[in-house]
Design a protein around this motif. Structure first.
Motif, short mmCIF file in Angstrom:
data_model
loop_
_atom_site.label_atom_id
_atom_site.label_comp_id
_atom_site.label_asym_id
_atom_site.label_seq_id
_atom_site.Cartn_x
_atom_site.Cartn_y
_atom_site.Cartn_z
N ARG A 164 -63.99 10.13 -63.13
CA ARG A 164 -64.98 11.02 -63.75
C ARG A 164 -64.86 12.42 -63.15
O ARG A 164 -64.55 12.56 -61.97
CB ARG A 164 -66.39 10.49 -63.50
N THR A 212 -69.88 9.21 -55.88
CA THR A 212 -69.80 9.18 -54.42
C THR A 212 -68.42 8.75 -53.94
O THR A 212 -67.90 9.29 -52.99
CB THR A 212 -70.83 8.21 -53.84
N GLY A 213 -67.86 7.72 -54.61
CA GLY A 213 -66.55 7.20 -54.21
C GLY A 213 -66.57 6.74 -52.76
O GLY A 213 -65.63 6.95 -52.02
N VAL A 225 -64.89 0.01 -66.08
CA VAL A 225 -65.98 0.90 -66.51
C VAL A 225 -66.63 0.42 -67.81
O VAL A 225 -67.84 0.28 -67.89
CB VAL A 225 -65.45 2.36 -66.67
N GLY A 229 -62.69 4.26 -57.09
CA GLY A 229 -63.49 3.18 -56.50
C GLY A 229 -62.65 2.42 -55.49
O GLY A 229 -61.43 2.64 -55.36
N LYS A 256 -67.69 3.57 -49.98
CA LYS A 256 -68.14 2.18 -49.75
C LYS A 256 -69.03 2.16 -48.51
O LYS A 256 -68.64 2.71 -47.47
CB LYS A 256 -66.88 1.33 -49.55
N ARG A 274 -66.00 15.88 -61.56
CA ARG A 274 -67.02 16.20 -60.55
C ARG A 274 -66.70 17.56 -59.96
O ARG A 274 -65.58 18.07 -60.13
CB ARG A 274 -67.03 15.13 -59.46
N ASN A 285 -70.82 -4.55 -51.52
CA ASN A 285 -70.06 -4.45 -52.77
C ASN A 285 -71.00 -4.54 -53.96
O ASN A 285 -72.10 -5.10 -53.85
CB ASN A 285 -69.04 -5.60 -52.86
N GLY A 333 -73.86 7.78 -58.87
CA GLY A 333 -72.41 7.67 -58.83
C GLY A 333 -71.78 8.89 -58.17
O GLY A 333 -72.40 9.58 -57.36
N TYR A 356 -62.18 -5.96 -65.25
CA TYR A 356 -62.68 -6.66 -64.06
C TYR A 356 -64.05 -6.17 -63.63
O TYR A 356 -64.65 -6.71 -62.69
CB TYR A 356 -61.68 -6.55 -62.89
N GLY A 361 -67.79 -3.62 -65.04
CA GLY A 361 -68.46 -2.93 -66.15
C GLY A 361 -69.43 -1.90 -65.61
O GLY A 361 -70.62 -1.96 -65.89
N THR A 390 -58.11 -8.47 -55.48
CA THR A 390 -58.28 -8.26 -56.93
C THR A 390 -57.18 -7.35 -57.46
O THR A 390 -56.56 -7.63 -58.50
CB THR A 390 -59.68 -7.64 -57.20
N PHE A 423 -60.66 -10.64 -65.58
CA PHE A 423 -60.22 -11.22 -64.29
C PHE A 423 -61.42 -11.31 -63.35
O PHE A 423 -62.20 -10.35 -63.23
CB PHE A 423 -59.11 -10.38 -63.64
N MET A 442 -61.99 -12.56 -59.37
CA MET A 442 -61.35 -13.05 -58.13
C MET A 442 -61.97 -14.38 -57.66
O MET A 442 -61.26 -15.27 -57.19
CB MET A 442 -61.53 -11.98 -57.04
N ALA A 495 -60.72 4.93 -60.89
CA ALA A 495 -59.59 4.86 -59.96
C ALA A 495 -59.94 5.27 -58.54
O ALA A 495 -59.20 4.96 -57.61
CB ALA A 495 -58.43 5.71 -60.48
#
Ligand code: NDP
Length: 362
Positions: free
Chosen positions: A202, A353-354, A249, A180, A356, A204, A69, A351, A270, A272, A156, A295, A297, A178
Motif C-alpha cells: 500500500r 505499520t509493517g 489481502v 507484512g 510485528k 504511504r 500474529n 495499518g 493465505y 484476508g 508458510t 493455503f 499452514m 509484501a
C-alpha cells in the motif's frame, strides 16, 4: 549457560531424580489468559499460576519471546477455525530455553534453545511445561526474533513457493501485502533461491524508504497498489509475467494481482487482511485457465504425509537463518508487562505499520 531458578539449581546438586520434581511445583508461571472470546484488549488478563509437576514426557521451558500474529488475535476473538478450550493461555509460537526435562525425554536437555512447533500451546507466558513432541531444538546462534517467528510465516512462505508452481525453475512470483511478516519471508526466500519477485504494497508517506527496504531484502520490483494498475513492466518486457500470485489481502488488490498472471498461472490465498472477498473475473477461469488455491499452514502441519517434507523445510529454514539469509520481520519487542500496548498495536486497523509486535519475557 541458562539461568536456572534457585530451586532447580539446588535440585541439580542433589543428583536425586526422585526429588527433582519438587521445585517445579514451587515455580510460578505468569501467563496471559482469556476466559471468554472477545476484544483481546478486554478479555486477555494476567494470571499467575503454579507450574504443575513435570510429566515424564514433558519439558519445562523458560520462554524468551513470542510474537503477536493476526491468527492469535483472531483466535482470542473466537473467529479462528481452531478449537480452543477456555480458559486458554494465548499465543501460538515462541522461543525459550529448556530448564528441565521429564525422565523419559530423550534428545532434549536443559539449556537447549527450543521453539514451539504446534499451535495453541499457549506461548504467552514466562514459564511453561510442554509435551516434548511440540518443541524442537534449534541452534543456539539463531536470533531471538528469527526463532520466535520461525514456525508460522517462514514456513508458510516456504510452502507457498514450493507446493503450487515450480518457481525455482525460473518462474516469477507476485504478492500483495509484501511488507507484512509473511511477505518479507517470501521476498527473502525468493532471493535465496534466485526467484524474481514483484512486491505489491500500500502507498504511504515513506514509500521510497519501504521500497528500498524491500529491494534490499530481495524484491526485484516493488510497486504500490496504484502503480500495479498502470504499470507497463510486463508489456515492455522489463520482467516476464508472474506465474504464481500470493494473496493475503483480498478485494480489489487481489483482482489487480491476477490481471497480470501468466496464462495457466496460479493464485494462492493465505490471508484476508482487507476483510473483502476475493473477486475473480470469469475470464480468468475460461480464457486464462488460472487456478485458485487456499493455503493454511495449520492444516498442512496436521497431515502425517508431510512429516518428511516438514523436516527438510525446517532444516532449510534454520540453515538460511543461521546464514543470515532469512531475517526476522521488522518488529518491536514489548516487555511482557506492557502486553496491552503490544496487543493494541497488533489490533490497530490503521495499518501502514509493517511491524510485528513481539512479547519479550526477559
Ligand atoms: P502482518 O501484520 O505482518 O502484515 C499484514 C500485511 O497486510 C501488511 O503488509 C499490511 O500492509 C497488509 N494489509 C493490512 N490491511 C490491509 C488492507 N486493508 N489492504 C491492503 N493490505 C493490507 O501479518 P502477517 O504477514 O503475519 O500475516 C498476513 C496475513 O496472512 C494475515 O491475514 C494472517 O492471518 C495470514 N497468515 C496466514 C497463514 C496461513 O497459514 N494461511 C500463515 C501466516 C499468516 P500495511 O503495512 O499497508 O498495513
Amino acid at each position: 549457560m541458562a539461568l536456572l531458578p534457585l530451586g532447580l539449581l539446588l535440585l541439580k546438586s542433589t543428583k536425586c531424580y526422585a526429588s527433582r520434581r519438587v521445585p517445579v511445583r514451587n515455580l510460578m508461571s505468569k501467563q496471559l489468559v482469556y476466559s471468554k472470546f472477545g476484544d483481546p484488549l478486554c478479555v486477555v488478563k494476567f494470571r499467575e499460576s503454579a507450574i504443575p509437576q513435570l510429566g515424564d514426557l514433558e519439558v519445562l521451558v523458560r520462554m524468551l519471546a513470542a510474537p503477536i500474529n493476526p491468527a492469535d488475535i483472531n483466535t482470542i476473538q473466537g473467529k479462528y477455525p481452531v478449537k480452543v478450550d477456555l480458559p486458554s493461555i494465548a499465543g501460538n509460537e515462541g522461543v525459550g530455553i529448556v530448564e528441565d526435562v521429564g525422565k523419559n525425554v530423550e534428545g532434549i536437555s536443559p539449556g537447549n534453545k527450543i521453539i514451539v512447533t504446534k499451535p495453541v500451546q499457549g506461548t504467552w507466558r514466562n514459564y511453561a511445561t510442554f509435551s516434548k513432541d511440540v518443541v524442537r531444538v534449534i541452534p543456539d546462534n539463531l536470533g531471538l526474533v528469527e526463532a520466535a517467528t520461525l514456525t508460522v510465516n517462514p514456513c508458510t512462505a516456504y510452502r507457498m513457493l514450493t507446493d503450487f508452481k515450480p518457481v525455482r525453475d525460473g518462474l516469477i512470483v507476485i504478492q500483495n501485502g509484501a511488507n507484512g511478516a509473511c511477505g518479507q519471508n517470501v521476498i527473502q526466500l525468493c532471493k535465496a533461491w534466485g526467484v524474481k519477485n514483484i512486491a505489491v504494497v500500500r502507498k504511504r508517506p515513506d514509500i521510497d524508504d519501504l521500497k528500498k527496504f524491500l529491494e534490499g531484502l530481495g524484491a526485484t520490483h516493488v510497486l504500490t497498489e496504484e502503480e500495479l494498475r498502470t504499470t507497463t513492466i510486463f508489456k515492455d518486457k522489463v520482467i516476464a509475467k508472474p506465474t504464481l500470485a500470493l494473496n493475503c489481502v483480498g478485494g480489489k488488490s487481489t483482482t489487480d494481482l491476477l490481471r497480470h498472471l501468466e496464462h495457466s498461472g496460479a493464485m494462492v490465498t493465505y490471508g484476508g487482511m482487507s476483510r473483502e472477498p476475493v473477486i475473480i473475473p470469469t475470464s480468468a477461469f475460461i480464457f486464462k485457465n488460472l487456478s485458485f488455491f487456499g493455503f493454511w499452514m495449520t492444516k498442512w502441519n496436521e497431515k502425517a504425509d508431510n512429516k518428511a517434507d516438514k523436516e527438510v523445510m525446517m532444516r532449510d529454514i534454520v540453515d538460511l537463518m543461521s546464514d543470515q539469509k532469512l531475517k526476522g520481520p521488522v518488529h518491536k519487542l514489548v516487555k511482557f508487562d506492557n502486553f496491552q500496548e503490544a496487543i493494541g498495536n497488533a489490533l490497530s486497523s490503521k495499518g501502514f505499520t509493517g511491524c510485528k509486535y513481539i512479547l519479550d519475557f526477559s
